[in-house]
Design a protein around this motif. Structure first.
Motif: not given
Length: 154
Positions: A2-3, A16-19, A79-82, A93-95
């Motif tokens: 899943h991405s 939250e993103e890590c959870r 997960t990539v959040i930019h 800036i980026v996760f």
């Protein structure tokens, strides 16, 4: 696998993103990278950084990078959040987060995704220096070297 790929102006919640990644079923490891805006670059004080992207194309590019990582390592989720827009020093800036059954796959895939994201995703950065002048940020030699490591290993 899943991405999730998100390009946004708003900040993000790392915990939250890590959870979310840890709930990927069979997950034994979550790795993360968070890029933060520096207040200095190339010897200059930086007041603001403007990040631009090409909507649609940017997300597809990042999805392809995640797909390449999943072909190399058995990852469960990524997960990539930019962020884009105006960012101040200290801003996230980026996760990049990766979930896998084992830590080695999670670490390697996270580093791979970040290295390719830094060099291949269509983002443009303009720094606004403290003295009021502006400059576009060019690619760094160190980023090209990081990519070469992965290319030599394939």
């Amino acid at each position: 696998m899943h991405s999730r790929v998100i390009v946004q102006t708003d900040d993000f919640d790392v915990a939250e993103e890590c959870r979310v990644l840890a709930n990927s079923g069979r997950c034994g490891a979550v790795t993360q990278f968070v890029g933060v805006m520096r207040d200095r670059n190339e010897g200059d004080d930086i007041a603001v950084m403007e990040l631009e992207h090409y909507p649609g194309m940017t997300e597809r590019s990042i999805e392809a990078i995640i797909e390449r990582a999943s072909e190399r390592w058995p990852i469960l989720a990524a997960t990539v959040i930019h962020r884009v827009g105006s960012l101040l020093p200290g801003a996230q800036i980026v996760f990049v987060g990766v979930a896998a059954m084992h830590r080695q796959a999670a670490f390697l895939a996270c580093e791979f995704i970040m290295d390719y994201l830094k060099s291949e995703a269509p983002f443009w950065k303009k720094e606004c220096k403290a003295d009021g002048t502006e400059r576009w940020v060019d690619a760094r030699d160190s980023d090209a070297q990081a990519l070469n490591k992965w290319r030599l290993e394939s």
